[in-house]
Design a protein around this motif. Structure first.
Motif, PDB file in Angstrom:
ATOM      1  N   LEU A 188       0.802  -1.216   0.000  1.00 46.15           N
ATOM      2  CA  LEU A 188       0.000   0.000   0.000  1.00 46.15           C
ATOM      3  C   LEU A 188       0.837   1.268   0.000  1.00 46.15           C
ATOM      4  N   ILE A 189       2.072   1.191   0.507  1.00 46.41           N
ATOM      5  CA  ILE A 189       2.890   2.388   0.676  1.00 46.41           C
ATOM      6  C   ILE A 189       4.144   2.381  -0.197  1.00 46.41           C
ATOM      7  N   MET A 190       4.347   1.325  -0.952  1.00 48.19           N
ATOM      8  CA  MET A 190       5.584   1.155  -1.701  1.00 48.19           C
ATOM      9  C   MET A 190       5.874   2.311  -2.654  1.00 48.19           C
ATOM     10  N   TYR A 191       4.855   2.853  -3.292  1.00 46.60           N
ATOM     11  CA  TYR A 191       5.086   3.844  -4.342  1.00 46.60           C
ATOM     12  C   TYR A 191       4.893   5.279  -3.864  1.00 46.60           C
ATOM     13  N   MET A 192       4.795   5.479  -2.569  1.00 51.27           N
ATOM     14  CA  MET A 192       4.757   6.843  -2.041  1.00 51.27           C
ATOM     15  C   MET A 192       6.189   7.364  -1.946  1.00 51.27           C
ATOM     16  N   SER A 193       6.388   8.636  -2.324  1.00 53.91           N
ATOM     17  CA  SER A 193       7.733   9.186  -2.414  1.00 53.91           C
ATOM     18  C   SER A 193       8.132  10.024  -1.211  1.00 53.91           C
ATOM     19  N   SER A 194       7.239  10.172  -0.257  1.00 49.28           N
ATOM     20  CA  SER A 194       7.545  10.988   0.915  1.00 49.28           C
ATOM     21  C   SER A 194       7.321  10.176   2.186  1.00 49.28           C
ATOM     22  N   ALA A 195       8.327  10.199   3.072  1.00 50.49           N
ATOM     23  CA  ALA A 195       8.188   9.493   4.348  1.00 50.49           C
ATOM     24  C   ALA A 195       7.039  10.078   5.162  1.00 50.49           C
ATOM     25  N   LYS A 196       6.852  11.399   5.045  1.00 52.14           N
ATOM     26  CA  LYS A 196       5.758  12.049   5.761  1.00 52.14           C
ATOM     27  C   LYS A 196       4.410  11.531   5.276  1.00 52.14           C
ATOM     28  N   ASP A 197       4.235  11.392   3.966  1.00 48.56           N
ATOM     29  CA  ASP A 197       2.968  10.901   3.420  1.00 48.56           C
ATOM     30  C   ASP A 197       2.692   9.471   3.882  1.00 48.56           C
ATOM     31  N   ILE A 198       3.729   8.650   3.899  1.00 47.35           N
ATOM     32  CA  ILE A 198       3.565   7.268   4.362  1.00 47.35           C
ATOM     33  C   ILE A 198       3.134   7.254   5.818  1.00 47.35           C
ATOM     34  N   TRP A 199       3.797   8.066   6.639  1.00 47.21           N
ATOM     35  CA  TRP A 199       3.521   8.104   8.077  1.00 47.21           C
ATOM     36  C   TRP A 199       2.071   8.503   8.351  1.00 47.21           C
ATOM     37  N   PHE A 200       1.616   9.555   7.700  1.00 42.95           N
ATOM     38  CA  PHE A 200       0.256  10.026   7.956  1.00 42.95           C
ATOM     39  C   PHE A 200      -0.788   9.123   7.320  1.00 42.95           C
ATOM     40  N   ASN A 201      -0.417   8.439   6.232  1.00 39.74           N
ATOM     41  CA  ASN A 201      -1.335   7.478   5.643  1.00 39.74           C
ATOM     42  C   ASN A 201      -1.571   6.306   6.586  1.00 39.74           C
ATOM     43  N   LEU A 202      -0.496   5.817   7.206  1.00 44.01           N
ATOM     44  CA  LEU A 202      -0.627   4.732   8.183  1.00 44.01           C
ATOM     45  C   LEU A 202      -1.417   5.195   9.407  1.00 44.01           C
ATOM     46  N   GLU A 203      -1.173   6.420   9.830  1.00 42.10           N
ATOM     47  CA  GLU A 203      -1.903   6.966  10.981  1.00 42.10           C
ATOM     48  C   GLU A 203      -3.401   7.018  10.695  1.00 42.10           C
ATOM     49  N   LYS A 204      -3.738   7.491   9.504  1.00 46.06           N
ATOM     50  CA  LYS A 204      -5.146   7.614   9.136  1.00 46.06           C
ATOM     51  C   LYS A 204      -5.815   6.257   8.997  1.00 46.06           C
ATOM     52  N   ARG A 205      -5.071   5.295   8.495  1.00 46.05           N
ATOM     53  CA  ARG A 205      -5.651   3.975   8.205  1.00 46.05           C
ATOM     54  C   ARG A 205      -5.791   3.098   9.435  1.00 46.05           C
ATOM     55  N   PHE A 206      -4.805   3.137  10.327  1.00 45.11           N
ATOM     56  CA  PHE A 206      -4.779   2.156  11.410  1.00 45.11           C
ATOM     57  C   PHE A 206      -4.992   2.733  12.811  1.00 45.11           C
ATOM     58  N   SER A 207      -4.950   4.023  12.971  1.00 46.29           N
ATOM     59  CA  SER A 207      -5.123   4.581  14.307  1.00 46.29           C
ATOM     60  C   SER A 207      -6.596   4.622  14.685  1.00 46.29           C
ATOM     61  N   LEU A 208      -6.921   3.968  15.781  1.00 50.66           N
ATOM     62  CA  LEU A 208      -8.287   4.020  16.296  1.00 50.66           C
ATOM     63  C   LEU A 208      -8.507   5.341  17.017  1.00 50.66           C
ATOM     64  N   THR A 209      -9.747   5.765  17.081  1.00 50.02           N
ATOM     65  CA  THR A 209     -10.046   6.978  17.845  1.00 50.02           C
ATOM     66  C   THR A 209      -9.747   6.727  19.312  1.00 50.02           C
ATOM     67  N   ASN A 210      -9.439   7.777  20.033  1.00 48.67           N
ATOM     68  CA  ASN A 210      -9.082   7.628  21.437  1.00 48.67           C
ATOM     69  C   ASN A 210     -10.177   6.937  22.233  1.00 48.67           C
ATOM     70  N   GLY A 211     -11.434   7.259  21.921  1.00 48.72           N
ATOM     71  CA  GLY A 211     -12.540   6.653  22.659  1.00 48.72           C
ATOM     72  C   GLY A 211     -12.589   5.148  22.479  1.00 48.72           C
ATOM     73  N   SER A 212     -12.445   4.685  21.238  1.00 47.09           N
ATOM     74  CA  SER A 212     -12.495   3.250  20.967  1.00 47.09           C
ATOM     75  C   SER A 212     -11.305   2.538  21.600  1.00 47.09           C
ATOM     76  N   ARG A 213     -10.134   3.160  21.489  1.00 49.79           N
ATOM     77  CA  ARG A 213      -8.945   2.541  22.036  1.00 49.79           C
ATOM     78  C   ARG A 213      -8.997   2.489  23.555  1.00 49.79           C
ATOM     79  N   LYS A 214      -9.457   3.568  24.173  1.00 50.85           N
ATOM     80  CA  LYS A 214      -9.575   3.588  25.635  1.00 50.85           C
ATOM     81  C   LYS A 214     -10.540   2.520  26.119  1.00 50.85           C
ATOM     82  N   TYR A 215     -11.640   2.379  25.411  1.00 50.25           N
ATOM     83  CA  TYR A 215     -12.626   1.368  25.795  1.00 50.25           C
ATOM     84  C   TYR A 215     -12.014  -0.025  25.722  1.00 50.25           C
ATOM     85  N   LYS A 216     -11.293  -0.307  24.629  1.00 45.76           N
ATOM     86  CA  LYS A 216     -10.686  -1.629  24.473  1.00 45.76           C
ATOM     87  C   LYS A 216      -9.643  -1.888  25.549  1.00 45.76           C
ATOM     88  N   LEU A 217      -8.816  -0.888  25.841  1.00 41.71           N
ATOM     89  CA  LEU A 217      -7.769  -1.080  26.844  1.00 41.71           C
ATOM     90  C   LEU A 217      -8.366  -1.289  28.231  1.00 41.71           C
TER      91      LEU A 217
END
Length: 318
Positions: A96-125
């Protein structure tokens, strides 16, 4: 960087790439998805920061526009960070990230895709820490699993920074920390196996209540003592007859004078004479009379008296 000599100031810049840096310089558990994203991100942040490259993913280190040489150095560092990111994700995510040319774009793409909202994560923890049980694990393993959840919850529950402290503020912070410690102690004790019920009660009766670290240390000592006692109990018992046989080298012999088993003829009383306490002392041969009857009353029925009388330990009475 002027010439071929690298100064200390050059090495302190984010654009410096050490000759030993390569794709394998950063290795963490590969990102699999939302379940492990926060732990993966934290590990990557620590590693990138140690190499002064965290700014490439956060966007604080941008490509220089006024210096071609520095722009090339930025591109080199940016590509190295991309290599580190792609080497530490699963093959599926890597596509999914192989052809992105910026480390920043990759980082924020992963954040957007896999980071749960604080509420959901807090509930699970919070659900995980409530459901976590020892389940026959060691105290250390159980405590470590619970502590990792607490630390992630702390990262999600950051309090605002206090700029000015007063006595009331310090008192408030002390009470908040005390309540948090008590809550963690109760969570820790709640998941212990039943074999620690007595120790759980003893810890809860202490005034003031111990910290969760103190409780863990106490239970680890108890666990170590139980392990030691268990190992001692499970050791095979000493065979007393084996000990006796070990100290009786004639155990497989038979006397050819009196026929007794377990001694040689060289130790037979009919050959070497009877002991002083024996009725036949001073006379060769003969049968055992008065002493036999006296000893027969002191030994269990069915025991071979002739064999007992000839054992090596009886001369101690001589």
């Amino acid at each position: 960087m002027a010439g071929t000599r690298v100064s200390y100031q050059d090495m302190m810049t984010p654009l410096f790439l050490h000759p030993s840096d390569n794709v394998a310089s950063i290795q963490v558990d590969k990102l699999q998805g939302s379940s492990d994203y926060r732990a993966w991100r934290r590990s990557m942040e620590i590693n990138l920061s140690s190499k002064r490259k965290l700014g490439f993913v956060t966007g604080t280190v941008s490509i220089p526009t006024d210096d071609v040489a520095k722009a090339e150095m930025w591109e080199t560092c940016n590509n190295m960070v991309i290599a580190w990111l792609t080497a530490n994700v699963s093959p599926t995510i890597k596509k999914l990230i192989m052809y992105m040319s910026s480390a920043k774009d990759i980082w924020f793409n992963l954040e957007k895709r896999f980071s749960l909202t604080n509420g959901s994560r807090k509930y699970k923890l919070n659900r995980d820490v409530f459901e976590l049980k020892q389940n026959s694990d060691s105290i250390t393993e159980y405590y470590t699993a619970m502590k990792s959840i607490w630390e992630e919850l702390d990262s999600l529950n950051l309090l605002p920074t206090v700029t000015s402290t007063t006595a009331d503020v310090l008192k408030l912070l002390e009470v908040i920390n005390l309540q948090k410690e008590e809550s963690r102690l109760f969570q820790f004790l709640n998941g212990l196996d039943e074999q620690y019920n007595t120790h759980r009660s003893n810890l809860l009766m202490q005034i003031p209540l111990p910290t969760v670290e103190t409780a863990c240390d106490t239970l680890e000592q108890e666990e170590a003592q139980r392990s030691l006692l268990s190992s001692n109990i499970n050791k095979p018992s000493v065979d007393l007859m084996a000990m006796y046989s070990k100290h009786n080298p004639d155990r497989n012999m038979t006397c050819n004078v009196c026929g007794a088993k377990g001694l040689s003829s060289t130790k037979c009383w009919q050959v070497i004479g009877y002991p002083r306490w024996h009725a036949k002392h001073g006379t060769p041969g003969g049968t055992l009379n008065n002493s036999r009857r006296a000893l027969q009353q002191q030994i269990p029925d069915g025991t071979d008296l002739n064999q007992i009388l000839h054992q090596e330990w009886l001369p101690m009475f001589i």
